[in-house]
Design an enzyme around this catalytic site. Structure first.
Site, PDB file in Angstrom:
ATOM      1  N   ALA A 169       0.836  -1.209   0.000  1.00 31.68           N
ATOM      2  CA  ALA A 169       0.000   0.000   0.000  1.00 31.68           C
ATOM      3  C   ALA A 169       0.870   1.257   0.000  1.00 31.68           C
ATOM      4  O   ALA A 169       0.699   2.152  -0.825  1.00 31.68           O
ATOM      5  CB  ALA A 169      -0.931  -0.009   1.209  1.00 31.68           C
ATOM      6  N   THR A 192       3.668  -7.429   3.807  1.00 29.86           N
ATOM      7  CA  THR A 192       3.629  -7.774   2.377  1.00 29.86           C
ATOM      8  C   THR A 192       4.581  -8.911   2.051  1.00 29.86           C
ATOM      9  O   THR A 192       4.228  -9.876   1.369  1.00 29.86           O
ATOM     10  CB  THR A 192       3.944  -6.520   1.531  1.00 29.86           C
ATOM     11  OG1 THR A 192       2.878  -5.589   1.713  1.00 29.86           O
ATOM     12  CG2 THR A 192       4.070  -6.860   0.049  1.00 29.86           C
ATOM     13  N   HIS A 197      -6.571 -16.896  10.545  1.00 33.39           N
ATOM     14  CA  HIS A 197      -6.263 -17.807   9.440  1.00 33.39           C
ATOM     15  C   HIS A 197      -6.385 -19.226   9.966  1.00 33.39           C
ATOM     16  O   HIS A 197      -5.846 -19.541  11.025  1.00 33.39           O
ATOM     17  CB  HIS A 197      -4.846 -17.558   8.908  1.00 33.39           C
ATOM     18  CG  HIS A 197      -4.622 -18.204   7.571  1.00 33.39           C
ATOM     19  ND1 HIS A 197      -4.491 -19.566   7.417  1.00 33.39           N
ATOM     20  CD2 HIS A 197      -4.536 -17.681   6.330  1.00 33.39           C
ATOM     21  CE1 HIS A 197      -4.333 -19.845   6.132  1.00 33.39           C
ATOM     22  NE2 HIS A 197      -4.355 -18.716   5.454  1.00 33.39           N
ATOM     23  N   ARG A 239     -12.921 -18.433   5.012  1.00 33.74           N
ATOM     24  CA  ARG A 239     -11.968 -18.663   6.093  1.00 33.74           C
ATOM     25  C   ARG A 239     -12.601 -18.769   7.478  1.00 33.74           C
ATOM     26  O   ARG A 239     -12.173 -19.569   8.300  1.00 33.74           O
ATOM     27  CB  ARG A 239     -11.031 -17.462   6.099  1.00 33.74           C
ATOM     28  CG  ARG A 239      -9.630 -17.852   6.112  1.00 33.74           C
ATOM     29  CD  ARG A 239      -8.805 -16.667   5.806  1.00 33.74           C
ATOM     30  NE  ARG A 239      -8.114 -16.949   4.569  1.00 33.74           N
ATOM     31  CZ  ARG A 239      -7.215 -16.145   4.056  1.00 33.74           C
ATOM     32  NH1 ARG A 239      -6.926 -15.010   4.639  1.00 33.74           N
ATOM     33  NH2 ARG A 239      -6.602 -16.483   2.956  1.00 33.74           N
ATOM     34  N   HIS A 275      -4.731 -13.194  11.893  1.00 36.34           N
ATOM     35  CA  HIS A 275      -4.121 -13.046  10.559  1.00 36.34           C
ATOM     36  C   HIS A 275      -4.349 -11.679   9.943  1.00 36.34           C
ATOM     37  O   HIS A 275      -3.436 -11.097   9.368  1.00 36.34           O
ATOM     38  CB  HIS A 275      -4.714 -14.122   9.661  1.00 36.34           C
ATOM     39  CG  HIS A 275      -4.157 -14.160   8.268  1.00 36.34           C
ATOM     40  ND1 HIS A 275      -2.816 -14.347   8.014  1.00 36.34           N
ATOM     41  CD2 HIS A 275      -4.764 -14.045   7.048  1.00 36.34           C
ATOM     42  CE1 HIS A 275      -2.613 -14.354   6.697  1.00 36.34           C
ATOM     43  NE2 HIS A 275      -3.766 -14.146   6.098  1.00 36.34           N
ATOM     44  N   SER A 320      -6.364  -8.774  -0.215  1.00 34.34           N
ATOM     45  CA  SER A 320      -5.716  -7.697   0.547  1.00 34.34           C
ATOM     46  C   SER A 320      -4.618  -6.995  -0.238  1.00 34.34           C
ATOM     47  O   SER A 320      -4.563  -5.763  -0.251  1.00 34.34           O
ATOM     48  CB  SER A 320      -5.177  -8.218   1.878  1.00 34.34           C
ATOM     49  OG  SER A 320      -4.383  -9.337   1.678  1.00 34.34           O
TER      50      SER A 320
HETATM   51  C1  SIN Z   1      -2.995 -17.622   2.397  1.00 34.28           C
HETATM   52  O1  SIN Z   1      -2.114 -17.806   1.576  1.00 34.28           O
HETATM   53  O2  SIN Z   1      -3.693 -18.526   2.839  1.00 34.28           O
HETATM   54  C2  SIN Z   1      -3.243 -16.221   2.873  1.00 34.28           C
HETATM   55  C3  SIN Z   1      -3.744 -15.397   1.780  1.00 34.28           C
HETATM   56  C4  SIN Z   1      -4.478 -14.210   2.295  1.00 34.28           C
HETATM   57  O3  SIN Z   1      -4.447 -13.943   3.500  1.00 34.28           O
HETATM   58  O4  SIN Z   1      -5.149 -13.562   1.497  1.00 34.28           O
END
Ligand code: SIN
Length: 557
Positions: A37, A65, A257, A306, A365, A405
Site C-alpha cells: 500500500a 507484504t 487464518h 476462512r 491473521h 488484501s
Molecule cells: C494464504 O495464503 O492462505 C493467505 C492469503 C491471504 O491472506 O489472502
C-alpha cells in the site's frame, strides 16, 4: 445512536509522551509504511509530480507484504467476471461490505495488477507465457496469481522496493517509528512526529512536515499471543488515528487464518503460515482420528470462506481437547516444489510436507476493520489518508476474502494517488505538538495483554470473557504512568490502544457474523447489519456508535 462505554478511571493517551522534535524533513506527502500500500501510494504520488517521504518502522521490507503466500485475486479470462468476484467478496463479508468499494476493487483490480507487472513484478506463468491462475477459499473460480509458488509477497515487495529506490523524488527513512499526527491551525494533517533509531543527524524524535499524510502501517496481529503477522504489526496506524480523532470501524472483525503451522504448545509471536492455496490444490483437513471434518459443514468443504474453516477447526479442538488438527497435502502433486516456503517452514520443525501430516491451528491473521475511509482513502481527519490493512474501505465487511488484501492495497493506492494530485493544499505551518497527557504502557506487561486478547477476545468470544478482558486492559492502562518513552513503550501503548478499542467493539456486537464469533449469541441478527464506529473522546475513553450498513462514513472535508 451513540453508545458510550462505561467510564474508565484512566483514559488512554491522546498523544504519546516523547521528547520535542529535534530535527525535521519536508515533502509534499508523508507515507507511513512501506508494504504494497505505502510504496504504491508513493509511486502514484510521484507520477503526479509530488515529492514523497516514506517512513517505515524497521527496514523497508519488514512489513506484512513480504510474508504474503497467497496471491492477488483479480478477474482474468473468459470464465470469470467482476460480478462473480464481487459476489464472492460479499458472501465472505456477510452483509457488511460496502457495494461501491467492492465494485471499485473488482473493476479496477485487473488493471492495477497489470500495472504492478509493468513496475517489475513477475508472476508464475504456464509454458505458453500465460499467467497461472489458482483458487483459494471462498472463490468460485480460479482468479489468483502467485509468484514463486507461495512467495508472492517477496516478489511484490522486491519489485516495488526497486521501483521506489530508483526514484530520486522519494526519500526513504527506515528505523522510524511513527508517534503522532501533526496538524495545522485548521486541524488538517500537516505531518507526523517520529522517532528514528539511526546514525547521524536524524536520530531521536523528529518530524516530517507534509501537505498530506498517508497511513499504510499494516495490521495489528501482534495484539494476540500467536499471529501470522510480523513483529512490526502493532497497530501503530490505527492507534495514531484514534489519538488524532479519526473514526475506526469494524475493529471486532479480526480474521483468524485457519492454518498456521502449529510449532509447539504455547507458541508466541509470528507463526509460519500454511497457505490456503494448498487447500486450493487439494490438501484436506483431518482430525486426530484421520477423519475429514469439513465435508458436512459447507458445500465447498476445505475451500469454504476462512471463518467457516477456522470455526470448524476450533470446534474440533474444543471437542477433542487438542491444540491442533492435521493438514494432509500428501496427494498434492509436486507439493514441496510448488510450495517451497511452506516446505521449508515444515522442514524446520522436522516435518516433510510431501509425506507427513502437518499440524495446524488458527492464528490471528488480518484486521478486516481499521480507520474508516471513503472511496479515495480519506479518513475523517482532514489531510489524513489510510491505505491497506490499516484502513477500512468497506471492501471486506465482516470477513476478508482470501487474496483480496494485496489487491485492495493496489486499487486504493491508485485512488489515493489521484486524490493527492487533485486535493493538496498549499503548505501550512504545523502547530507545535500539544501538551502530553496520559501515560505509556510498561512493555513488561505486553505478555499479559496478548495473553488476555488470545484467551478472551480470540476466535471464539463470550460476553463474560469480553467483560473480563476489558477489565484487565483497563487495569493495565492504570499502571502506565512513569514509563520511559522508547520504541518498546510506544509499541506497547499502541497495542493497548487498539486492544481496548477492539475489545469494546467485540463486547458491543451481540451476534455472530463473519469472523466475529460469540458463543453466547450464535446467530447473525438482522438488527446488527451495522458498523460499529469507534472514536476516542478528549480524555482517551472509547466511544462507540452504530452506522447502518451501506451508509458511508461521514468524511466531511
Ligand atoms: C494464504 O495464503 O492462505 C493467505 C492469503 C491471504 O491472506 O489472502
Amino acid at each position: 445512536m451513540t453508545t458510550r462505554t462505561a467510564a474508565r478511571s484512566t483514559g488512554l493517551p491522546v498523544r504519546l509522551r516523547a521528547a520535542p522534535p529535534g530535527w525535521e524533513l519536508s515533502a509534499d506527502v508523508c507515507v507511513v509504511g512501506s508494504g504494497v500500500a505505502g510504496l504504491c501510494v508513493a509511486l502514484h504520488a510521484r507520477a503526479a509530480g509530488l515529492t514523497v517521504a516514506v517512513v517505515t518502522k524497521v527496514q523497508v521490507d519488514d512489513g506484512s507484504t513480504r510474508w504474503a503466500q497467497g496471491g492477488i485475486a483479480a478477474v482474468l479470462g473468459a470464465n470469470d467476471t467482476p460480478a462473480a468476484h464481487a459476489r464472492d467478496t460479499e458472501v465472505a463479508g456477510v452483509g457488511l461490505c460496502d457495494r461501491a468499494a467492492v465494485l471499485a476493487l473488482v473493476t479496477e483490480g485487473p488493471e492495477r495488477r497489470h500495472q504492478l507487472i509493468s513496475w517489475g513484478a513477475a508472476f508464475d506463468r504456464d509454458g505458453a507465457g500465460r499467467l497461472l491462475l489458482t483458487r483459494e477459499g471462498g472463490h468460485s473460480t480460479d482468479r489468483i496469481v502467485h509468484a514463486g509458488g507461495d512467495a508472492t509477497g517477496v516478489e511484490v515487495q522486491r519489485a516495488l522496493t526497486e521501483a521506489v529506490a530508483a526514484d530520486p523524488g522519494i526519500t526513504l527513512v527506515e528505523h522510524a517509528m511513527v508517534l503522532d499526527l501533526l496538524t495545522d491551525a485548521t486541524g488538517r494533517a500537516a505531518g507526523v512526529t517520529l522517532h528514528v533509531l539511526g546514525e547521524g543527524s536524524a536520530d531521536g524524535v523528529g518530524a516530517v512536515r507534509a501537505r498530506a499524510v498517508v497511513l499504510a502501517t499494516g495490521g495489528m496481529g501482534q495484539v494476540y499471543a500467536a499471529t501470522t503477522n510480523p513483529a512490526v504489526s502493532t497497530g501503530d496506524g490505527v492507534a495514531l488515528g484514534l489519538r488524532a480523532g479519526a473514526v475506526a470501524t469494524d475493529l471486532e472483525f479480526v480474521q483468524f487464518h485457519p492454518t498456521a503451522l502449529h510449532v509447539g504448545p504455547g507458541a508466541r509471536g509470528q507463526q509460519p503460515l500454511v497457505s490456503e492455496a494448498l487447500r486450493g490444490e487439494g490438501a484436506v483437513l483431518r482430525d486426530g482420528a484421520g477423519v475429514r471434518f469439513l465435508t458436512g459443514v459447507h458445500e465447498l468443504a476445505e475451500l469454504a470462506p476462512r471463518d467457516v474453516v477456522a470455526k470448524a477447526i476450533t470446534r474440533v479442538q474444543l471437542r477433542d481437547g487438542v491444540d491442533h488438527v492435521w493438514l494432509d497435502a500428501r496427494d498434492v502433486p509436486g507439493v514441496a516444489e510448488r510450495f517451497p516456503t511452506i516446505a521449508a517452514s515444515c522442514r524446520q520443525v522436522g516435518i516433510d510436507l510431501a509425506t507427513d501430516l502437518v499440524p495446524v491451528t488458527p492464528a490471528a491473521h488480518y484486521a478486516s476493520g481499521g480507520l474508516a475511509t471513503d472511496l479515495t482513502g480519506r479518513t475523517t481527519v482532514a489531510g489524513l489518508y489510510a491505505c491497506g490493512e490499516v484502513a477500512c474501505t468497506g471492501v471486506h465487511g465482516a470477513n476478508r476474502l482470501a487474496s483480496n488484501s494485496l489487491l485492495e492495497g493496489l486499487v486504493f493506492a491508485g485512488r489515493i494517488g489521484a486524490a493527492l494530485a487533485r486535493d493538496l493544499p498549499v503548505p501550512a505551518a504545523a502547530e507545535p505538538a500539544p501538551a502530553v497527557p496520559g501515560g505509556l504502557l510498561d512493555p513488561a506487561v505486553r505478555a499479559e495483554l496478548t495473553a488476555t486478547m488470545s484467551s478472551r477476545v480470540g476466535a471464539l468470544r463470550s460476553g463474560a470473557g469480553l467483560a473480563e478482558a476489558a477489565d484487565r486492559l483497563a487495569g493495565l492502562a492504570a499502571r502506565g504512568d512513569d514509563v520511559r518513552p522508547g520504541v518498546d513503550s510506544w509499541e506497547a501503548t499502541d497495542l493497548l490502544t487498539v486492544a481496548t478499542a477492539l475489545t469494546a467493539a467485540a463486547a458491543a456486537r451481540e451476534e455472530t457474523r463473519g469472523c466475529h464469533w460469540r458463543e453466547d449469541h450464535p446467530d447473525a441478527e438482522d438488527g446488527w447489519r451495522v458498523h460499529l464506529d469507534v472514536r476516542f473522546d478528549d480524555a482517551g475513553h472509547v466511544q462507540l456508535s452504530r452506522r447502518t450498513a451501506g451508509t458511508p462514513v461521514a468524511v466531511g472535508w
